[in-house]
Design an enzyme around this catalytic site. Structure first.
Site, PDB file in Angstrom:
ATOM      1  N   HIS A 214       0.818  -1.214   0.000  1.00  0.00           N
ATOM      2  CA  HIS A 214       0.000   0.000   0.000  1.00  0.00           C
ATOM      3  C   HIS A 214       0.855   1.269   0.000  1.00  0.00           C
ATOM      4  CE1 HIS A 214      -3.370  -2.751   1.663  1.00  0.00           C
ATOM      5  NE2 HIS A 214      -3.326  -2.764   0.352  1.00  0.00           N
TER       6      HIS A 214
ATOM      7  N   ASP B 182      -2.884  -8.728  -7.221  1.00  0.00           N
ATOM      8  CA  ASP B 182      -2.553  -9.068  -5.835  1.00  0.00           C
ATOM      9  C   ASP B 182      -3.290 -10.345  -5.382  1.00  0.00           C
ATOM     10  OD1 ASP B 182      -1.769  -8.863  -3.149  1.00  0.00           O
ATOM     11  OD2 ASP B 182      -3.386  -7.459  -2.664  1.00  0.00           O
TER      12      ASP B 182
ATOM     13  N   HIS C 252      -7.699  -8.416  -7.668  1.00  0.00           N
ATOM     14  CA  HIS C 252      -7.985  -9.230  -6.477  1.00  0.00           C
ATOM     15  C   HIS C 252      -8.196  -8.251  -5.322  1.00  0.00           C
ATOM     16  CE1 HIS C 252      -5.977 -11.946  -9.227  1.00  0.00           C
ATOM     17  NE2 HIS C 252      -6.414 -12.985  -8.521  1.00  0.00           N
TER      18      HIS C 252
HETATM   19  N1  SAM Z   1      -5.782  -6.267  -2.895  1.00  0.00           N
HETATM   20  C1  SAM Z   1      -6.321  -6.378  -1.536  1.00  0.00           C
HETATM   21  C2  SAM Z   1      -5.723  -5.275  -0.691  1.00  0.00           C
HETATM   22  O1  SAM Z   1      -4.547  -4.939  -0.892  1.00  0.00           O
HETATM   23  O2  SAM Z   1      -6.425  -4.755   0.162  1.00  0.00           O
HETATM   24  C3  SAM Z   1      -6.043  -7.722  -0.906  1.00  0.00           C
HETATM   25  C4  SAM Z   1      -6.375  -8.899  -1.768  1.00  0.00           C
HETATM   26  S1  SAM Z   1      -6.057 -10.473  -1.057  1.00  0.00           S
HETATM   27  C5  SAM Z   1      -4.331 -10.574  -1.003  1.00  0.00           C
HETATM   28  C6  SAM Z   1      -6.428 -11.527  -2.408  1.00  0.00           C
HETATM   29  C7  SAM Z   1      -7.937 -11.618  -2.710  1.00  0.00           C
HETATM   30  O3  SAM Z   1      -8.130 -12.292  -3.958  1.00  0.00           O
HETATM   31  C8  SAM Z   1      -8.730 -12.423  -1.683  1.00  0.00           C
HETATM   32  O4  SAM Z   1      -9.740 -11.605  -1.163  1.00  0.00           O
HETATM   33  C9  SAM Z   1      -9.316 -13.587  -2.492  1.00  0.00           C
HETATM   34  O5  SAM Z   1     -10.631 -13.939  -2.071  1.00  0.00           O
HETATM   35  C10 SAM Z   1      -9.345 -13.017  -3.878  1.00  0.00           C
HETATM   36  N2  SAM Z   1      -9.307 -13.979  -5.001  1.00  0.00           N
HETATM   37  C11 SAM Z   1      -8.764 -15.219  -5.047  1.00  0.00           C
HETATM   38  N3  SAM Z   1      -8.805 -15.688  -6.309  1.00  0.00           N
HETATM   39  C12 SAM Z   1      -9.382 -14.714  -7.076  1.00  0.00           C
HETATM   40  C13 SAM Z   1      -9.642 -14.564  -8.460  1.00  0.00           C
HETATM   41  N4  SAM Z   1      -9.338 -15.540  -9.332  1.00  0.00           N
HETATM   42  N5  SAM Z   1     -10.199 -13.424  -8.907  1.00  0.00           N
HETATM   43  C14 SAM Z   1     -10.507 -12.415  -8.034  1.00  0.00           C
HETATM   44  N6  SAM Z   1     -10.275 -12.491  -6.713  1.00  0.00           N
HETATM   45  C15 SAM Z   1      -9.704 -13.619  -6.238  1.00  0.00           C
END
Ligand code: SAM
Length: 300
Positions: free
Chosen positions: A19, A173, A42
């Site tokens: 961030h 991410d 993500h």
């Molecule tokens: N980017 C967010 C942040 O910095 O606040 C954190 C994201 S977290 C590391 C990864 C997220 O990706 C999780 O919430 C998970 O449920 C989601 N996820 C997993 N596979 C996914 C996909 N194929 N497409 C979209 N989201 C996905």
């Protein structure tokens, strides 16, 4: 699949690195009077409670954002990128309290501009987190500036590139819950660069003892070089706690101590901003064996 919940990890050292980079990059990209699209493939749930059950159980924010907040008054001259990131996080809290941690969608949205029609495209696949994200975003009343879709972010990225204004920052991410995520990140970035070579792309990845994680930055460098695009790679390790050695008969319990951000087409201001911020961050969050930070760049 779907056992990962970002709420356990919100505000940890990896979020701080990710961030910090996101805010510093957006500060630069939002200076130009042309619409910017931010795509978060993500997105997570968007907002997290640092005093809630999830974060309270893991205690990860105590080794991340909360440790940084506590140390800030002792820093003689905090790097501008560090104070800017902390100010952004604090803006989601009441004066003097640090109960809410904003994820990437909220940190990004707060920096976007209505007047030039910046847009935020969010993708989140988890059934519960995508609902929370939609509800959290609805409270902003940001209207058409922000869209939320419960879709596979790897697939959906194709549908939003290139953006009409030809300006975008894409945050990739994933949770890397399944090891095929590493290969997908590489494939998706290659596809994205073919569609939109001048976008800024930021990939977060964990530094863990797994061959795919070890190889990812090397593969991303080769990819960026093959497109003749500039790249920036920053890694940050808090090191292993001194008490990480297991007691006889116990398993080693250390958790992830390091992560990296790899950017293609980074803003030119990002490297000096990180060169000032990461050594200070390491002084504050570094805790033992293996701690360190690295900033390298190339390509172009
Ligand atoms: N980017 C967010 C942040 O910095 O606040 C954190 C994201 S977290 C590391 C990864 C997220 O990706 C999780 O919430 C998970 O449920 C989601 N996820 C997993 N596979 C996914 C996909 N194929 N497409 C979209 N989201 C996905």
């Amino acid at each position: 699949m779907f056992s990962y919940r970002h709420a356990f990890h919100a505000g940890n050292h990896a979020d701080v690195l990710k961030h910090l980079v996101l805010v510093a990059a957006l500060r630069h990209l939002t200076q130009k009077e042309t619409a910017l699209w931010v795509v978060d493939t993500h997105a997570g749930a968007g907002l997290y409670r640092l005093d809630g059950d999830y974060a309270g159980t893991s205690g990860e924010a105590a080794e991340g954002i909360l440790k940084l907040v506590a140390a800030l008054p002792g820093l003689a001259e905090p790097a501008p990128a560090l104070t800017d990131y902390l100010d952004r996080v604090h803006s989601f809290n009441r004066e003097g309290s640090w109960r809410i941690y904003p994820g990437s969608p909220f940190l990004a949205q707060a920096l976007l501009r209505q007047e030039v029609r910046d847009k935020l495209k969010l993708f989140e696949l988890h059934p519960t987190d995508s609902k929370s994200l939609a509800a959290n975003i609805a409270q902003l009343g940001a209207g058409r500036q922000v869209s939320v879709a419960r879709e596979d972010g790897f697939e959906a990225l194709k549908s939003v590139l290139p953006p009409p204004s030809r300006r975008a920052l894409v945050l990739i991410d994933p949770s890397y819950e399944i090891k095929s995520d590493y290969a997908k990140v590489h494939a998706v970035l290659r596809d994205a660069l073919q569609r939109f070579a001048t976008g800024t792309y930021a990939v977060w990845y964990p530094i863990i003892p797994r061959p795919e994680a070890h190889e990812l930055p090397r593969k991303l460098k080769t990819l960026a070089n093959s497109f003749r695009k500039p790249w920036l790679h920053a890694t940050f390790s808090i090191g292993q706690p001194d008490d990480a050695a297991p007691a006889p008969g116990e398993e080693r319990r250390t958790g992830m101590a390091a992560s990296g951000m790899f950017l293609v087409n980074p803003p030119h201001t990002l490297k000096p901003a990180l060169q000032a911020a990461l050594p200070q961050l390491l002084d504050v969050l570094g805790r033992g064996r293996g701690k360190g930070q690295l900033i390298e760049s190339g390509g172009g």
